[in-house]
Design a protein around this motif. Sequence first.
Motif, PDB file in Angstrom:
ATOM      1  N   LEU A 124       0.835  -1.188  -0.011  1.00 32.72           N
ATOM      2  CA  LEU A 124      -0.064   0.075  -0.052  1.00 32.72           C
ATOM      3  C   LEU A 124       0.911   1.237   0.149  1.00 32.72           C
ATOM      4  N   GLN A 125       2.040   1.298   0.722  1.00 32.41           N
ATOM      5  CA  GLN A 125       2.825   2.518   0.716  1.00 32.41           C
ATOM      6  C   GLN A 125       3.398   2.671  -0.534  1.00 32.41           C
ATOM      7  N   ALA A 126       3.849   1.621  -1.399  1.00 29.55           N
ATOM      8  CA  ALA A 126       4.605   1.753  -2.550  1.00 29.55           C
ATOM      9  C   ALA A 126       3.549   2.365  -3.506  1.00 29.55           C
ATOM     10  N   ALA A 127       2.396   1.727  -3.625  1.00 32.42           N
ATOM     11  CA  ALA A 127       1.170   2.293  -4.620  1.00 32.42           C
ATOM     12  C   ALA A 127       0.982   3.682  -4.201  1.00 32.42           C
ATOM     13  N   ARG A 128       1.002   3.917  -2.944  1.00 29.02           N
ATOM     14  CA  ARG A 128       0.665   5.648  -2.416  1.00 29.02           C
ATOM     15  C   ARG A 128       1.973   6.392  -3.101  1.00 29.02           C
ATOM     16  N   ARG A 129       3.079   6.072  -3.056  1.00 23.76           N
ATOM     17  CA  ARG A 129       4.236   6.711  -3.503  1.00 23.76           C
ATOM     18  C   ARG A 129       4.125   6.897  -5.172  1.00 23.76           C
ATOM     19  N   ARG A 130       3.562   5.773  -5.705  1.00 28.16           N
ATOM     20  CA  ARG A 130       3.435   5.978  -7.268  1.00 28.16           C
ATOM     21  C   ARG A 130       2.464   6.899  -7.497  1.00 28.16           C
ATOM     22  N   ARG A 132       1.335   9.409  -5.839  1.00 32.46           N
ATOM     23  CA  ARG A 132       1.683  10.820  -5.541  1.00 32.46           C
ATOM     24  C   ARG A 132       2.814  11.342  -6.310  1.00 32.46           C
ATOM     25  N   ARG A 133       3.776  10.406  -6.895  1.00 30.39           N
ATOM     26  CA  ARG A 133       4.672  10.864  -7.975  1.00 30.39           C
ATOM     27  C   ARG A 133       3.959  11.157  -9.355  1.00 30.39           C
ATOM     28  N   ARG A 134       2.804  10.293  -9.775  1.00 31.05           N
ATOM     29  CA  ARG A 134       2.279  10.717 -10.825  1.00 31.05           C
ATOM     30  C   ARG A 134       1.459  11.924 -10.823  1.00 31.05           C
ATOM     31  N   MET A 135       1.022  12.509  -9.561  1.00 28.67           N
ATOM     32  CA  MET A 135       0.130  13.831  -9.519  1.00 28.67           C
ATOM     33  C   MET A 135       1.351  14.803  -9.690  1.00 28.67           C
ATOM     34  N   TYR A 149     -11.640  20.740  -9.035  1.00 28.65           N
ATOM     35  CA  TYR A 149     -12.472  19.911  -8.227  1.00 28.65           C
ATOM     36  C   TYR A 149     -11.445  18.709  -7.885  1.00 28.65           C
ATOM     37  N   SER A 150     -10.562  18.304  -8.535  1.00 22.82           N
ATOM     38  CA  SER A 150      -9.905  17.240  -8.217  1.00 22.82           C
ATOM     39  C   SER A 150      -8.613  17.321  -7.198  1.00 22.82           C
ATOM     40  N   THR A 151      -8.113  18.856  -7.345  1.00 23.45           N
ATOM     41  CA  THR A 151      -6.982  19.186  -6.619  1.00 23.45           C
ATOM     42  C   THR A 151      -7.191  19.188  -5.163  1.00 23.45           C
ATOM     43  N   PRO A 152      -8.270  19.712  -4.381  1.00 24.47           N
ATOM     44  CA  PRO A 152      -8.347  19.249  -3.110  1.00 24.47           C
ATOM     45  C   PRO A 152      -8.215  17.865  -2.607  1.00 24.47           C
ATOM     46  N   TRP A 153      -8.828  17.075  -3.278  1.00 25.29           N
ATOM     47  CA  TRP A 153      -8.307  15.467  -3.036  1.00 25.29           C
ATOM     48  C   TRP A 153      -6.783  15.510  -3.401  1.00 25.29           C
ATOM     49  N   ALA A 154      -6.331  15.632  -4.376  1.00 28.34           N
ATOM     50  CA  ALA A 154      -4.955  15.478  -4.329  1.00 28.34           C
ATOM     51  C   ALA A 154      -3.938  16.002  -3.215  1.00 28.34           C
ATOM     52  N   MET A 155      -4.299  17.301  -2.759  1.00 35.73           N
ATOM     53  CA  MET A 155      -3.897  17.941  -1.966  1.00 35.73           C
ATOM     54  C   MET A 155      -3.912  17.292  -0.689  1.00 35.73           C
ATOM     55  N   GLN A 156      -5.100  16.794  -0.187  1.00 37.18           N
ATOM     56  CA  GLN A 156      -5.298  15.856   1.047  1.00 37.18           C
ATOM     57  C   GLN A 156      -4.312  14.758   1.026  1.00 37.18           C
ATOM     58  N   VAL A 157      -3.765  14.121  -0.086  1.00 37.46           N
ATOM     59  CA  VAL A 157      -2.811  13.112   0.051  1.00 37.46           C
ATOM     60  C   VAL A 157      -1.669  13.564   0.343  1.00 37.46           C
ATOM     61  N   PHE A 158      -1.037  14.705   0.236  1.00 37.50           N
ATOM     62  CA  PHE A 158      -0.118  15.027   0.582  1.00 37.50           C
ATOM     63  C   PHE A 158       0.253  15.450   1.987  1.00 37.50           C
TER      64      PHE A 158
END
Length: 339
Positions: A124-130, A132-135, A149-158
């Motif tokens: 799961l951690q490896a998938a999360r890093r991938r 985040r890198r693609r974003m 609208y998708s930007t807040p979702w992405a920012m929540q990941v960081f």
Amino acid sequence: EWPETGRLALYLLGLRATCPLPEPGSQRLLVTWLKYYLEEDWAGSRRHGQPLTSYYQYSLGVLALCVHRKRVREEVIHRLLAAEHHGRFRHTGGSTVDTEAVAALAFTCLVQERLVGSRLAAELQAARRRVRRRMVEAQDPDGFFGNVYSTPWAMQVFIATNTCRTQPAYGRAMAALLENLDAFTTAATMAQVLPVLYGRSYLDIASMRCQEELDTLMPISAKPPTEMLGNMTVRLVVECPKPRCPQHRLYDRTVSAPAGASLLDVLRAATVQGPPNFTFVTQDTSQGPFLSRVLGMEARQQQRSYWQLLTAPGTSLQMGVADYRPHDGETLILRLSEW
């Protein structure tokens, strides 16, 4: 019935965030229903290898269960991991940022809440890093991840992974978001952006100490919007792909509407300005009215079709029919598309 995975997941996230009075029986029932929907969502589409609804809703379901600290079957988690690994989140002509972000939040939550074993946690951690890198690689020049609208979702990941301070892409996204806050007008979209503005993610809901939360909500008196005088004229075009529609362009005419009217108001005005007669139907959703039928042509989730909203020559709109406000002389396109 069609699984209500996403709607129930959002409700459970909101329920947890409001620190309701303890009603364990009622909440347990809702959680049980969400687990049932996750299984029905997949079981109804086994031959396609994907959820009946979407990977976005499926990921929301896993996230909501995790925030409520409920274990999820490993098979359910592996379905999302396989989709991320093989690039199955992508929709035809659409962005995957919101789906990947929700999946990454679900992955992060499962690890943080220690709801999975060490081997699965590493995957799961490896998938999360991938993700985040693609974003970061796909960030637009204007600073958005996908769209506004998708930007807040992405920012929540960081935020959830404690990488927002070390990632320049996050700062650019925040600057873009602050300049476009007027795009968030519905309860659902505001619920996505508000945590980000306070440096929080949906994962923080899981660790809230409700007995320490103060009731600080205060009513405000909003100023009425400035009234715009006069009318505007826009061109409204309806397109349907071949071979389903040999004619391809089903409607093309100018429509007069009050200046400052929404796209939904323009569609309503078109219904009384024929011939040719214009008809449409909307459905109420948590994101606001959703265009479901135009000129008798229905967009069906079972067929993975939807009415795409564009402004000529081919720019996809960032808002829904009730939020977008066309300008005088603009050409608006309603296109029956597949995802």
